[in-house]
Design a protein around this motif. Structure first.
Motif, short mmCIF file in Angstrom:
data_model
loop_
_atom_site.label_atom_id
_atom_site.label_comp_id
_atom_site.label_asym_id
_atom_site.label_seq_id
_atom_site.Cartn_x
_atom_site.Cartn_y
_atom_site.Cartn_z
N UNK A 131 28.38 8.85 47.98
CA UNK A 131 28.81 10.25 47.95
C UNK A 131 29.00 10.66 46.49
N UNK A 132 28.16 11.57 46.01
CA UNK A 132 28.22 11.99 44.61
C UNK A 132 29.28 13.05 44.38
N UNK A 133 29.19 14.13 45.17
CA UNK A 133 30.16 15.21 44.98
C UNK A 133 30.16 16.13 46.20
N UNK A 134 31.19 16.93 46.26
CA UNK A 134 31.30 17.97 47.29
C UNK A 134 30.93 19.28 46.61
N UNK A 135 30.00 20.01 47.23
CA UNK A 135 29.54 21.26 46.62
C UNK A 135 30.30 22.44 47.21
N UNK A 136 31.00 23.16 46.35
CA UNK A 136 31.74 24.33 46.79
C UNK A 136 31.16 25.58 46.12
N UNK A 137 31.09 26.65 46.89
CA UNK A 137 30.62 27.93 46.37
C UNK A 137 31.83 28.73 45.91
N UNK A 138 31.79 29.21 44.69
CA UNK A 138 32.90 29.98 44.11
C UNK A 138 32.47 31.43 43.96
N UNK A 139 33.15 32.31 44.68
CA UNK A 139 32.85 33.74 44.62
C UNK A 139 33.72 34.39 43.55
N UNK A 140 33.13 35.23 42.70
CA UNK A 140 33.93 35.85 41.63
C UNK A 140 34.99 36.79 42.19
N UNK A 141 36.04 36.98 41.42
CA UNK A 141 37.10 37.92 41.80
C UNK A 141 36.65 39.33 41.45
N UNK A 142 36.86 40.25 42.36
CA UNK A 142 36.46 41.64 42.15
C UNK A 142 37.48 42.34 41.27
N UNK A 143 37.09 42.70 40.09
CA UNK A 143 37.93 43.47 39.17
C UNK A 143 37.08 44.56 38.53
N UNK A 144 37.74 45.52 37.90
CA UNK A 144 37.00 46.57 37.19
C UNK A 144 36.12 45.96 36.10
N UNK A 145 36.65 44.99 35.39
CA UNK A 145 35.88 44.35 34.31
C UNK A 145 34.65 43.65 34.87
N UNK A 146 34.81 42.99 36.04
CA UNK A 146 33.66 42.29 36.62
C UNK A 146 32.58 43.28 37.02
N UNK A 147 32.98 44.39 37.64
CA UNK A 147 32.00 45.40 38.05
C UNK A 147 31.25 45.92 36.84
N UNK A 148 31.98 46.25 35.79
CA UNK A 148 31.33 46.79 34.59
C UNK A 148 30.39 45.78 33.96
N UNK A 149 30.82 44.54 33.89
CA UNK A 149 30.01 43.50 33.25
C UNK A 149 28.74 43.20 34.03
N UNK A 150 28.81 43.24 35.35
CA UNK A 150 27.69 42.79 36.17
C UNK A 150 26.87 43.91 36.81
N UNK A 151 27.45 45.09 36.97
CA UNK A 151 26.75 46.15 37.70
C UNK A 151 26.51 47.42 36.89
N UNK A 152 27.05 47.47 35.69
CA UNK A 152 26.87 48.69 34.89
C UNK A 152 25.42 48.90 34.48
N UNK A 153 24.79 47.86 33.99
CA UNK A 153 23.42 48.01 33.47
C UNK A 153 22.42 48.28 34.58
N UNK A 154 22.59 47.64 35.74
CA UNK A 154 21.60 47.76 36.81
C UNK A 154 21.89 48.89 37.78
N UNK A 155 23.17 49.20 38.02
CA UNK A 155 23.51 50.18 39.05
C UNK A 155 24.33 51.34 38.52
N UNK A 156 24.69 51.28 37.24
CA UNK A 156 25.52 52.31 36.62
C UNK A 156 26.88 52.44 37.31
N UNK A 157 27.42 51.31 37.74
CA UNK A 157 28.74 51.25 38.35
C UNK A 157 29.68 50.56 37.38
N UNK A 158 30.84 51.19 37.11
CA UNK A 158 31.69 50.69 36.03
C UNK A 158 33.08 50.26 36.47
N UNK A 159 33.42 50.47 37.74
CA UNK A 159 34.73 50.04 38.21
C UNK A 159 34.68 49.89 39.73
#
Length: 399
Positions: free
Chosen positions: A211-239
């Motif tokens: 057994x090498x490791x247990x694989x867990x999926x980590x979902x990011x926390x939804x914050x205004x900063x996260x939206x701006x960083x990840x969706x501003x350029x592609x969707x023009x969403x900032x918060x």
């Protein structure tokens, strides 16, 4: 036949589906079907002493999804009002009030499932024991009476296994539960009597498992900063508020568009004769898929259709088109109906409108990849249809 459903990017979605299907060629059942198609083509050649070809459809090599549309997203040279009898009250549409409701929980679930999950990352956990439901990465070597057997060795490549999934034979996954990453241990199982391999059926096997490791999926926390960083350029969403507003609009569109289209369709009538340019275009949309498959496999369209690879089996292209006749007329009527409403509203989709409205509907503010793949006028047609439908939705009545 009547189409009662309309979705964003109806035609573009069809084209994308074709492309996705083509990229899967040569795999799984497609591979078997292709072999059948190739065999059929060979049989045709042997029977006639000639090489069958698709010369009558060679024009499809130059097919473009944009050819039928003008710079405003309209069918070229077609005035839809000449073919669609649109009553004055066409926009007076009443639908169930339930379709106009989207709860905060609905929006949150949508964001979690369709947005945040897309940005999830995998992490390797090594400081706890494996539990049922975990995905673990393991290596194993199986032996019967101390002798390794074919197919029982992961060969050090690491295998992701979800415990409790039933992927491996009974008892295997259960014996991993409780072990900690870094451990090497034996898993003892007995192959079923009807396993399908006489050399293994009913035999007890011992798998030396690491057994090498247990694989867990980590979902990011939804914050205004996260939206701006990840969706501003592609969707023009900032918060978060802007994201929720977009999701609400999307869900309302998806909830209501089919009902609104059906109600609209029931209000109108069509001329018996539809514009040939539109009928020919939607026919060629269907034929292009078949032609491209046949070219990819080095066979003929008739042989491909006879193989059943396209879902149903047809003797030849003519038989296929006869079966598709009503569907071609229905999608043509849908295109004409949406254009007729656009004409009535005075809607056009020039390049500026396409660039401004694309992000409103399709999850990215940049239509470049779609324009490159399908042509600008085709994308304009889809944006125009979405603008028309959104306007109808914005003015519905609820009961």
């Amino acid at each position: 036949m009547k189409l009662t459903h309309i979705h964003r990017l109806t035609a573009l979605g069809l084209a994308v589906g074709m492309t996705a299907a083509l990229t899967a060629c040569g795999k799984g059942k497609d591979e078997a079907a292709a072999s059948t198609a190739e065999t059929a083509a060979t049989s045709d050649t042997a029977a006639t002493g000639e090489t069958a070809d698709d010369s009558a459809y060679a024009y499809l090599a130059d097919f473009s999804f944009s050819d039928a549309f003008d710079e405003n997203g309209y069918l070229k040279g077609v005035t839809a009002a000449d073919y669609v009898n649109l009553p004055d009250d066409y926009a007076d549409i009443t639908i169930s009030a339930d379709l106009g409701q989207v709860s905060e929980d609905d929006i949150t679930n949508y964001i979690n499932t369709n947005v945040l999950a897309s940005f999830a990352t995998d992490t390797q956990v090594t400081d706890r024991a494996a539990a049922d439901g975990d995905t673990v990465n393991i290596d194993y070597v199986g032996r019967i009476d101390g002798v390794a057997f074919d197919g029982g060795d992961s060969q050090g490549n690491g295998y992701d296994l979800t415990l409790g999934s039933g992927t491996f034979i009974d008892g295997f996954e259960d014996q991993i539960v409780g072990h900690t990453p870094g451990e090497t241990f034996d898993v003892t199982v007995t192959f079923p009597e009807n396993y399908g391999n006489a050399d293994l059926s009913g035999k007890e096997a011992v798998f030396e498992t690491t057994l090498h490791y247990i694989k867990e999926s980590v979902t990011p926390e939804l914050t205004d900063d996260w939206v701006k960083e990840n969706l501003s350029a592609t969707m023009n969403l900032n918060n978060i508020d802007e994201l929720k507003a977009f999701v609400k609009s999307t869900m309302l569109y998806d909830n209501q568009s089919s009902e609104v289209y059906s109600a609209l369709h029931d209000k109108v009538s069509y001329t018996d004769e539809l514009p040939q340019i539109a009928l020919d275009y939607y026919r060629d949309v269907l034929l292009y898929r078949i032609y491209t498959y046949a070219q990819n496999y080095g066979t003929t369209m008739d042989a491909l259709l006879a193989s059943g690879m396209m879902g149903s089996s047809y003797d030849n292209v003519d038989a296929y088109l006869k079966d598709a006749h009503d569907s071609i007329r229905s999608i043509t009527q849908q295109a004409l109906l949406m254009q007729a409403v656009a004409e009535k509203m005075g809607f056009r989709c020039d390049t500026a409108t396409m660039n401004a409205d694309f992000g409103r509907y399709y999850g990215t503010t940049d239509p470049t990849q779609y324009v490159t793949a399908y042509g600008e006028n085709y994308v304009k047609m889809n944006v125009l249809q979405s603008d028309v439908m959104q306007n109808l939705i914005d003015n519905v009545k609820y009961e």
